[in-house]
Write an enzyme that holds these catalytic residues in place. Structure first.
Site, mmCIF file in Angstrom:
data_model
loop_
_atom_site.group_PDB
_atom_site.id
_atom_site.type_symbol
_atom_site.label_atom_id
_atom_site.label_comp_id
_atom_site.label_asym_id
_atom_site.label_seq_id
_atom_site.Cartn_x
_atom_site.Cartn_y
_atom_site.Cartn_z
ATOM 1 C CB SER A 186 -18.745 -1.492 -68.074
ATOM 2 O OG SER A 186 -18.961 -0.781 -67.618
ATOM 3 C CB THR B 270 -21.288 3.404 -64.955
ATOM 4 O OG1 THR B 270 -20.664 3.952 -65.774
ATOM 5 C CG2 THR B 270 -21.332 3.011 -63.795
ATOM 6 C CG ASP B 271 -19.509 3.526 -69.959
ATOM 7 O OD1 ASP B 271 -19.883 3.789 -69.505
ATOM 8 O OD2 ASP B 271 -18.414 3.294 -70.391
ATOM 9 C CB THR C 246 -15.361 4.569 -63.216
ATOM 10 O OG1 THR C 246 -15.326 4.734 -64.776
ATOM 11 C CG2 THR C 246 -14.560 5.304 -62.681
#
Ligand code: ASP
Length: 344
Positions: free
Chosen positions: A67, A100-101, A21
């Site tokens: 990700s 971030t995932d 992101t």
């Protein structure tokens, strides 16, 4: 005329781009959900940011992906790039921009495999670069500050920063799907804060001390055609073991060459509470172990870790890991990979 000291060449801070992101773009500035992650090049993200004193920035785009779609091949590409830069004596630190995932998985993997003596800082964002108020630029500025920080320089290690907080790779977890401060570290809390261009550590971090076989371990990970397949399942009401039996059928088919996917090699089981498992699941897991599958038990609780002891795990002394499920899955895959290479 006084003779000046020869100027030291600036040390290098390498910024590796993986996407996410932080590199995302939406059709309009209000959209912070329907955007495409992994679009903006990492060099563009650095525009206007200044390196720490005595350092110069270098950027390399390793990948530009959402990700959620991380793969062993992408991890190998990142590990290879990071390892290559860490061999360069002029490199002081690495910063990695990342979605971030799965950031906590990548952070843990870098920590487990590279054990870097120089700081490696992962950073992401919860709003895309195109947002009216993107959080990425400040988070990236904080990552540069952290990478150049004297304490981080001394300790080395893998760190994550988001929303002004700093977490170590082992403890960090994504705990919220939308909040700008989406990461937490359970009952341990953050290791430090980045405030107005300085880092405030809550405790002195221990210096990294690499494993004696570290170079061979890195090469084994980088050159593996396939990482041992480890699946992560949970215990829950109605967990009758059917999923384990299906995975065992997959293992038999793959070993017999009737299934092209890598055969099941390990299972991480997120138990209830202190790693307790449904009685019917225990029976299926015992069969899996008898057939050569390595079983590790952890907890599905978001905080804390399993206290070893038979407790509710009942009847079968499965091995217990203190890692949360996503990291335990990678840890078991690495364990099996290094075991195959006689490097455990
Ligand atoms: N799906 C995005 C990713 O992990 C989410 C983010 O970066 O925050 O790449």
């Amino acid at each position: 005329m006084t003779e000046g000291r020869a100027a030291q060449p600036p040390r290098v801070l390498v910024v590796l781009g993986m996407g996410g992101t932080i590199a995302g773009r939406a059709a309009n500035a209000q959209d912070v959900v329907g955007y495409q992650a992994g679009v903006v090049p990492v060099a563009d993200l650095l525009a206007g940011l200044v390196p720490p004193d005595g350092m110069r920035l270098e950027a390399e785009q390793v990948a530009n992906v959402d990700s959620k779609d991380m793969t062993p091949a992408l991890w190998q590409a990142l590990l290879a790039a990071a390892w290559r830069h860490l061999q360069r004596p002029e490199v002081a630190a690495l910063v990695i921009t990342h979605g971030t995932d799965t950031l906590e998985e990548t952070a843990w993997l870098l920590h487990a495999v590279l054990q870097p003596r120089r700081p490696v800082v992962l950073v992401g964002a919860m709003r895309p670069a195109s947002a009216a108020a993107p959080d990425g630029p400040q988070n990236l500025a904080d990552a540069l500050t952290l990478a150049g920080d004297a304490v981080a320089q001394t300790a080395g290690g893998v760190w994550v920063t988001l929303a002004g907080r700093v977490f170590d790779a082992r403890a960090v977890r994504k705990v919220h799907p939308a909040r700008a401060d989406a990461f937490g570290a359970g009952d341990g809390g953050p290791a430090a804060w980045v405030e107005a261009g300085r880092v405030r550590w809550l405790a002195q971090p221990a210096a990294v001390s690499p494993h004696p076989d570290q170079a061979a371990r890195v090469q084994a990970v980088l050159t593996a055609q396939r990482w041992p397949r480890v699946e992560w399942i949970s215990s829950h009401g109605g967990a009758d073991g059917a999923l384990v039996r299906a995975l065992l059928r997959q293992r038999h088919a793959a070993v017999a060459g009737e299934d092209a996917d890598a055969p099941l090699a390990g299972l991480v089981v997120a138990g209830t509470g202190n790693g307790s498992l449904h009685t019917e699941l225990v029976a299926a897991l015992a069969d899996a172990e008898d057939q050569g599958v390595t079983v590790w038990v952890t907890t599905r609780c978001p905080e804390g870790e399993v206290i070893p002891g038979d407790g509710g795990r009942a009847r079968r002394p499965f091995a217990v890991t203190d890692l949360p499920p996503a990291k335990a899955r990678l840890a078991l895959s690495l364990h099996l990979l290094w075991q195959q290479a006689a490097l455990s």
